[in-house]
Every structure is written in structure tokens, then in C-alpha cells.
Design a protein around this motif. Sequence first.
Motif, PDB file in Angstrom:
ATOM      1  N   PHE A  93       0.842  -1.180   0.000  1.00  0.00           N
ATOM      2  CA  PHE A  93       0.000   0.000   0.000  1.00  0.00           C
ATOM      3  C   PHE A  93       0.883   1.238   0.000  1.00  0.00           C
ATOM      4  CE2 PHE A  93      -2.616   3.167   2.054  1.00  0.00           C
ATOM      5  CZ  PHE A  93      -3.919   2.844   1.728  1.00  0.00           C
ATOM      6  N   VAL A  94       0.725   2.090  -1.021  1.00  0.00           N
ATOM      7  CA  VAL A  94       1.521   3.315  -1.088  1.00  0.00           C
ATOM      8  C   VAL A  94       0.685   4.485  -0.603  1.00  0.00           C
ATOM      9  CG1 VAL A  94       2.361   5.037  -2.725  1.00  0.00           C
ATOM     10  CG2 VAL A  94       3.195   2.701  -2.852  1.00  0.00           C
ATOM     11  N   THR A  95       1.242   5.296   0.276  1.00  0.00           N
ATOM     12  CA  THR A  95       0.500   6.460   0.765  1.00  0.00           C
ATOM     13  C   THR A  95       1.458   7.551   1.225  1.00  0.00           C
ATOM     14  OG1 THR A  95      -1.169   7.226   2.325  1.00  0.00           O
ATOM     15  CG2 THR A  95       0.307   5.508   3.091  1.00  0.00           C
ATOM     16  N   HIS A  96       0.977   8.789   1.209  1.00  0.00           N
ATOM     17  CA  HIS A  96       1.779   9.873   1.787  1.00  0.00           C
ATOM     18  C   HIS A  96       1.162  10.319   3.117  1.00  0.00           C
ATOM     19  CE1 HIS A  96      -1.367  12.019  -0.476  1.00  0.00           C
ATOM     20  NE2 HIS A  96      -1.342  12.825   0.547  1.00  0.00           N
ATOM     21  N   ASP A  97       0.068   9.618   3.515  1.00  0.00           N
ATOM     22  CA  ASP A  97      -0.663   9.975   4.722  1.00  0.00           C
ATOM     23  C   ASP A  97      -0.184   9.083   5.859  1.00  0.00           C
ATOM     24  OD1 ASP A  97      -2.494  10.122   6.776  1.00  0.00           O
ATOM     25  OD2 ASP A  97      -4.200  10.449   5.438  1.00  0.00           O
ATOM     26  N   GLN A  98       0.597   9.643   6.803  1.00  0.00           N
ATOM     27  CA  GLN A  98       1.196   8.818   7.857  1.00  0.00           C
ATOM     28  C   GLN A  98       0.119   8.196   8.745  1.00  0.00           C
ATOM     29  OE1 GLN A  98       1.067   9.974  11.118  1.00  0.00           O
ATOM     30  NE2 GLN A  98       0.308  12.038  10.698  1.00  0.00           N
ATOM     31  N   GLY A  99      -0.987   8.914   8.953  1.00  0.00           N
ATOM     32  CA  GLY A  99      -2.063   8.369   9.784  1.00  0.00           C
ATOM     33  C   GLY A  99      -2.627   7.096   9.168  1.00  0.00           C
ATOM     34  N   GLU A 100      -2.802   7.138   7.825  1.00  0.00           N
ATOM     35  CA  GLU A 100      -3.315   5.987   7.092  1.00  0.00           C
ATOM     36  C   GLU A 100      -2.355   4.801   7.219  1.00  0.00           C
ATOM     37  OE1 GLU A 100      -5.779   7.089   3.596  1.00  0.00           O
ATOM     38  OE2 GLU A 100      -4.132   6.102   2.548  1.00  0.00           O
ATOM     39  N   ALA A 101      -1.073   5.072   7.030  1.00  0.00           N
ATOM     40  CA  ALA A 101      -0.071   4.013   7.095  1.00  0.00           C
ATOM     41  C   ALA A 101      -0.033   3.389   8.494  1.00  0.00           C
ATOM     42  CB  ALA A 101       1.302   4.559   6.721  1.00  0.00           C
ATOM     43  N   LEU A 102      -0.040   4.246   9.521  1.00  0.00           N
ATOM     44  CA  LEU A 102       0.066   3.736  10.891  1.00  0.00           C
ATOM     45  C   LEU A 102      -1.165   2.926  11.278  1.00  0.00           C
ATOM     46  CD1 LEU A 102       1.687   6.663  12.908  1.00  0.00           C
ATOM     47  CD2 LEU A 102       2.773   4.754  11.730  1.00  0.00           C
ATOM     48  N   SER A 103      -2.342   3.380  10.845  1.00  0.00           N
ATOM     49  CA  SER A 103      -3.557   2.704  11.291  1.00  0.00           C
ATOM     50  C   SER A 103      -3.813   1.404  10.534  1.00  0.00           C
ATOM     51  CB  SER A 103      -4.761   3.639  11.168  1.00  0.00           C
ATOM     52  OG  SER A 103      -5.102   3.807   9.816  1.00  0.00           O
ATOM     53  N   MET A 104      -3.318   1.278   9.297  1.00  0.00           N
ATOM     54  CA  MET A 104      -3.679   0.112   8.491  1.00  0.00           C
ATOM     55  C   MET A 104      -2.609  -0.972   8.430  1.00  0.00           C
ATOM     56  SD  MET A 104      -5.454   2.060   5.332  1.00  0.00           S
ATOM     57  CE  MET A 104      -6.112   0.616   4.519  1.00  0.00           C
ATOM     58  N   ALA A 105      -1.343  -0.574   8.423  1.00  0.00           N
ATOM     59  CA  ALA A 105      -0.305  -1.527   8.027  1.00  0.00           C
ATOM     60  C   ALA A 105       0.200  -2.383   9.181  1.00  0.00           C
ATOM     61  CB  ALA A 105       0.864  -0.764   7.411  1.00  0.00           C
ATOM     62  N   ASP A 106       0.687  -3.583   8.827  1.00  0.00           N
ATOM     63  CA  ASP A 106       1.415  -4.409   9.785  1.00  0.00           C
ATOM     64  C   ASP A 106       2.822  -3.857   9.955  1.00  0.00           C
ATOM     65  OD1 ASP A 106      -0.716  -6.164  10.032  1.00  0.00           O
ATOM     66  OD2 ASP A 106      -0.076  -7.305   8.272  1.00  0.00           O
ATOM     67  N   ARG A 107       3.431  -3.477   8.810  1.00  0.00           N
ATOM     68  CA  ARG A 107       4.749  -2.839   8.846  1.00  0.00           C
ATOM     69  C   ARG A 107       4.754  -1.684   7.856  1.00  0.00           C
ATOM     70  NH1 ARG A 107       9.853  -5.875   7.763  1.00  0.00           N
ATOM     71  NH2 ARG A 107       8.581  -6.919   6.191  1.00  0.00           N
ATOM     72  N   VAL A 108       5.605  -0.699   8.151  1.00  0.00           N
ATOM     73  CA  VAL A 108       5.680   0.493   7.314  1.00  0.00           C
ATOM     74  C   VAL A 108       7.129   0.723   6.889  1.00  0.00           C
ATOM     75  CG1 VAL A 108       5.258   2.990   7.205  1.00  0.00           C
ATOM     76  CG2 VAL A 108       3.772   1.521   8.605  1.00  0.00           C
ATOM     77  N   ALA A 109       7.341   1.012   5.609  1.00  0.00           N
ATOM     78  CA  ALA A 109       8.653   1.464   5.160  1.00  0.00           C
ATOM     79  C   ALA A 109       8.542   2.960   4.903  1.00  0.00           C
ATOM     80  CB  ALA A 109       9.070   0.730   3.886  1.00  0.00           C
ATOM     81  N   VAL A 110       9.376   3.732   5.573  1.00  0.00           N
ATOM     82  CA  VAL A 110       9.346   5.184   5.351  1.00  0.00           C
ATOM     83  C   VAL A 110      10.386   5.532   4.296  1.00  0.00           C
ATOM     84  CG1 VAL A 110       9.522   7.457   6.400  1.00  0.00           C
ATOM     85  CG2 VAL A 110       8.657   5.532   7.747  1.00  0.00           C
ATOM     86  N   PHE A 111       9.926   6.132   3.185  1.00  0.00           N
ATOM     87  CA  PHE A 111      10.810   6.479   2.073  1.00  0.00           C
ATOM     88  C   PHE A 111      11.233   7.935   2.167  1.00  0.00           C
ATOM     89  CE2 PHE A 111      10.993   3.116  -1.173  1.00  0.00           C
ATOM     90  CZ  PHE A 111      10.170   2.184  -0.573  1.00  0.00           C
ATOM     91  N   ASN A 112      12.500   8.163   1.822  1.00  0.00           N
ATOM     92  CA  ASN A 112      12.993   9.527   1.735  1.00  0.00           C
ATOM     93  C   ASN A 112      14.068   9.592   0.657  1.00  0.00           C
ATOM     94  OD1 ASN A 112      13.381  12.219   2.322  1.00  0.00           O
ATOM     95  ND2 ASN A 112      14.925  11.781   3.900  1.00  0.00           N
ATOM     96  N   GLU A 113      13.873  10.439  -0.334  1.00  0.00           N
ATOM     97  CA  GLU A 113      14.856  10.672  -1.407  1.00  0.00           C
ATOM     98  C   GLU A 113      15.357   9.379  -2.039  1.00  0.00           C
ATOM     99  OE1 GLU A 113      17.723  13.135   0.493  1.00  0.00           O
ATOM    100  OE2 GLU A 113      16.492  14.938   0.271  1.00  0.00           O
ATOM    101  N   GLY A 114      14.426   8.489  -2.391  1.00  0.00           N
ATOM    102  CA  GLY A 114      14.783   7.296  -3.145  1.00  0.00           C
ATOM    103  C   GLY A 114      15.268   6.126  -2.309  1.00  0.00           C
ATOM    104  N   GLY A 115      15.421   6.320  -1.017  1.00  0.00           N
ATOM    105  CA  GLY A 115      15.865   5.229  -0.167  1.00  0.00           C
ATOM    106  C   GLY A 115      14.892   5.010   0.978  1.00  0.00           C
ATOM    107  N   ILE A 116      15.115   3.928   1.725  1.00  0.00           N
ATOM    108  CA  ILE A 116      14.242   3.652   2.861  1.00  0.00           C
ATOM    109  C   ILE A 116      14.911   4.175   4.126  1.00  0.00           C
ATOM    110  CG2 ILE A 116      13.222   1.837   4.287  1.00  0.00           C
ATOM    111  CD1 ILE A 116      12.833   0.198   1.782  1.00  0.00           C
ATOM    112  N   ALA A 117      14.196   5.055   4.840  1.00  0.00           N
ATOM    113  CA  ALA A 117      14.754   5.637   6.064  1.00  0.00           C
ATOM    114  C   ALA A 117      14.597   4.671   7.232  1.00  0.00           C
ATOM    115  CB  ALA A 117      14.078   6.962   6.377  1.00  0.00           C
TER     116      ALA A 117
END
Lengths: 268, 329
Positions: free
Chosen positions: B190-214
Motif C-alpha cells: 500500500f503506497v500512501t503519503h498519509d502517515q495516519g493511514e499508514a500507521l492505522s492500516m499496516a502491519d509494517r511500514v517502510a518510510v521512504f525519503n529521497e529514493g531510499g528507505i529511512a
Amino acid sequence: MHSDRAPFGLKIAAIAGLAFMHLPLLLIFVYAFTTEDKSYQWPPPGLTLEWFAVTWAREDVWEALSLSVKVASISTVIALILGTLCAAAISRTRFFGREAVSLMVILPIALPGIITGISLRSAFNLADIPFSFWTIVLGHATFCVVVVYNNAVARFRRVSGSLVEASMDLGANSFQTFRHVILPNIATALLAGGMLAFALSFDEVIVTTFTAGQQQTLPIWMLEELVRPRQRPVTNVVAMIVVMVTFLPILGAYYLTRGTDSVAGQGK
Amino acid sequence: MTVAVKFSGVSRHFGKVRAVDNVDLDIAEGEFFAMLGPSGSGKTTCLRLIAGFERPTAGTIEVFGQNMGDVPPYKREINTVFQDYALFPHLNVIDNVAYGLMIAGQSKSVRQKAADDALEMVALGGYGLRKPSELSGGQRQRVALARAIINKPKVLLLDEPLGALDLKLREQMQEELKVLQKQLGITFVFVTHDQGEALSMADRVAVFNEGGIAQIATPHELYLHPQTPFVADFVGSSNVLPAPFVKKIVGASYPASLRPEAIQISSQGHAGVVRSVNFLGSATRLSVQLDAVTLTVLCPLSDSVPNIGETIYLSWESADMHVMEGVNV
């Protein structure tokens, strides 16, 4: 107070303008029924339907008509294939020289027909290609492609690119995607473009005179008839047919492309 | 644990732009995995790499152990819910949903039955004969979802699927998507820019920044222990305390994150001047300046709200201050 109604003078001018363009056509139609066959005499001394029978019996009319229909049909088919492919390439991909190619595709319709004609004739001569049915078709295809391309490229831009990806995503290969997604969305544009191309080819004179050998397409046959007066109203009967054959597809194209302004597949 | 999607050193460069740069990633089977990041961070490119619309410039992508290098999109058992839904405008809802089965050569009756079931699943039974243009945004979203799950993909990709919906509908769809994912047992990416959506729905989250995973972590871990200032700031607008400030308190010269709700207004502690006051409903958000650092503080509804310009004292438990030791200063 501002009124939505046009001023009386403007209405008269508009009507006069339309009449100037279309009344001469009626004149041609009327002469198709005249009893005088040596010169165009107004008003016609009498009215008759005999020229329709005479025209029907003339071999040369049938030959010219069938040649024109064949040339127009084949040029249109070539234009549909090449025009669609070209429009797809220009609107779907980015490559070096894309704008230049786009301009060069459209150029033949902007160029005076006489230049297209002369250049094709020289090219055919240089390449030692004898003038034939196929050289006429090639000549006509140069401008028919443009008409199809213009219609198709406008529609391609309106078909959202993600539709193609969605189709691929759901298991369709390129051919299936074209057949089930692209074609249904551009079909009316192709039909309209094809009809216009057919109409353009059907009454083309200038390029044809340069690219034809001994063959006579219908418009060329008519020109010949005008300088050799013999059963003059036959020309008028044929002219009526040409008007009808070219008018119907253009009318059809107009109705098919109406009301398709919304972008396909972009609604949210 | 079976790995559903595996990225090994994957890069995708567009000319000089490094849209995705050297990404390693494991997504487990049956996982609800979110890719979170600002626009241009590479998350959508990653999704398109999995779908096959993009080819990696370097690195390999495996789906259930199979290298996807030469596999075109139409041969991957992966389906996508597109951001703009990409419903076929010339087909009605049934034919849209059954498109994948039609391509697969299924008979008309099988298609009809499966499409009806899929529409029932997304609560759109009875809408089959409508055209996409006759549906609302939320309904189109459901049709796109039904169309994507009818092929029973191994992985379902969702590209900001809720972005075009209003808040109420979005919250409802978030619930439904979670239920649907558990029901189907399919791996969701699931791709999203909404952190609330990611936190509430996902089992795990990858935070992307400038082409890499933070950072890749569970929502809980991500919220409480962000590893970089970017993650702390992007996921739930945490306060990022600069290293010199942290050094004065705990002695270690690293930046630290501090949640706004962990800060209390008290009678002693760090003195600061209130710069702005915003009433949020459930709380009041204050912006308080402590020398060079500006902290965001949430003041509960029950407390009295200080005025702008007033000097107040802030305190917090040192355990709530998360020192980001991996970060170079």
C-alpha cells in the motif's frame, strides 16, 4: 439593453454568404435535368431524366468511378494503419525529434498539392517506377495519413495512459490491450478520420494528375468532359453523385466526433 | 515466514534522477505492508517496479522466490489498484471487473458469477450494468478493487487508492480494506503519503525519503522509536531535538525525538516562551520557544491554556526522549 438576437443586417449578410457558397451547387444539379446538351442555357428549355439513363450506359463513367472508389478505399486503409501507428508513437512515447516528426507528418496537408504532385512525379521518375494505379494510391496516401493521424492523436491524448497499464496488469498482452482497450476508445476517431480521408481522396485532382498514368479518376474524367462538350449534362449527373458520395462521409464524421470532449479513463 | 516480495539492491534511475536508489526490502506473505513517504520519495516507483511497469536499473526483484527480471506485467500474478482507478470507460462495471477473466479465456457464465461475487464483496451488488462515468468516486474505487482481486493475485498493489476520497469515506474504506485483506489472506502493498493511514492500516511500514528507505518498522515502533530526524518529523510530527540541546540533558551528542503529547506544562523545568496557540478540538497545540529550539506541545482540554508571549515551564520523562544514536551529526 443587450440583446441575444443578432442584428438584422448581420443575419442578411450570413444568409447571403451561405447562399453564395451553396446556390451554385444547386445550379449544377438543375443542369443535370436540362434538355439542352450543347451548352449551359439558363433557364433550361425543358426538364428530362434521360441523362441518368445515358450516364448509366456510359462505360467511361463506370471505369472512372470504380477507379476512384478503389483508390480512395485503399488509400484510406493505408492511412488508417500508418496514421494510427504514428499517432500511438507520438502520443505514447517520448523520443528525440518527436516534435519534428509530428510536424513532418502534418506537412503534406499544408503543402500545396501541386508541390506534392511534382515532387512525387520526379521521385517516381528517378526511381523508374511506372505510373500506375499504385502511384495514385501512394500520392493520395500522403495526405490521407495526415487526416487519420490528426484525428487519432487527439483521441490518444484523451485516453489515459493508465488504462493501458491497467490492461497489462490484468493479464492482457500488447495485442489484447490494443484489441480490447485502445481500439474501442479510438474507434470513432478512426472512423471519422477514415471517412474524411476517403472524401479527400475521392475528389482529389492535382496530385492525381501528376501521379496517374493513363488512368482517369472521376474528378479528372470530369475535367476532360468539360473541354470536350458531348452530352454535357452527363457531367452534371456525375457531379451530383460525387457531391453525395463525399457529403455523406463528412456528415458521418461530424456526428461521430461530436460530444466526445471528456477524457476517457480520467474520471475520479 | 515466506518472503512474498524481495528487493536486493534495487535502483531505478531516470537520467540523473535517482528515483529509487539501492533499496533492500523483504515483504512477508500475507502482510499488509505500507510504503510511506512524501511525493517524489520513490515509493510509487517501487510499486511500479513490483508491478513490472518499470524495470530496475540495477538489482533484482523476486516475487515468491522467482526472479522478475524478464517477466512482463501481464505474466505476473500481481494486480494493482491504480491511483486514478483506470476503469475502462467503454465497459460497464461487470465487464470491467471480469476483464482479467475475459483475457484469461474464461467462459461468460464463469465470468459473470465471479464478477458478481467480487462486487458483492465490495458492497456493490446490483451496480453491474452501470458505466464507470455513472458512479461516485467511492464506488469507482470499489470497482477498481473488485477488478484487482478477481484474479486472486499473490500480491495486491494499492497506489494511494484512498487519496481522492473525502475524509469520512476514507476512514470507512480503511476499515474495509483491512477486513478484506484478512479475509483474502493476500499480501497487500500500500503506497500512501498519509502517515495516519499508514500507521492505522499496516502491519509494517517502510518510510521512504529521497529514493531510499529511512526505516522499516511496525507502526508502534516507528512512532515511539524513530531512527532518523526525518522519520521522527514525518511520522506524526514529532519534535526533533538537536544534538547540542540533547547533550546538555543526557550527555550524548545525538539528536533525539520527543512526542508533543509527552511534554507537560509544569511549575518547573525548561523555561520557554509561547509563540503560537492553535485549538484542535481534543487538545490545544502550542508552539514554545526554548532558546534555539522550538517545541510543539499538546495541551489537554482540561488544562488552562497559556497566552501567547507568556513564559511557561516544560518537563518530560527522560524515557520519552528517544536518542537517535545511529545518526551522524
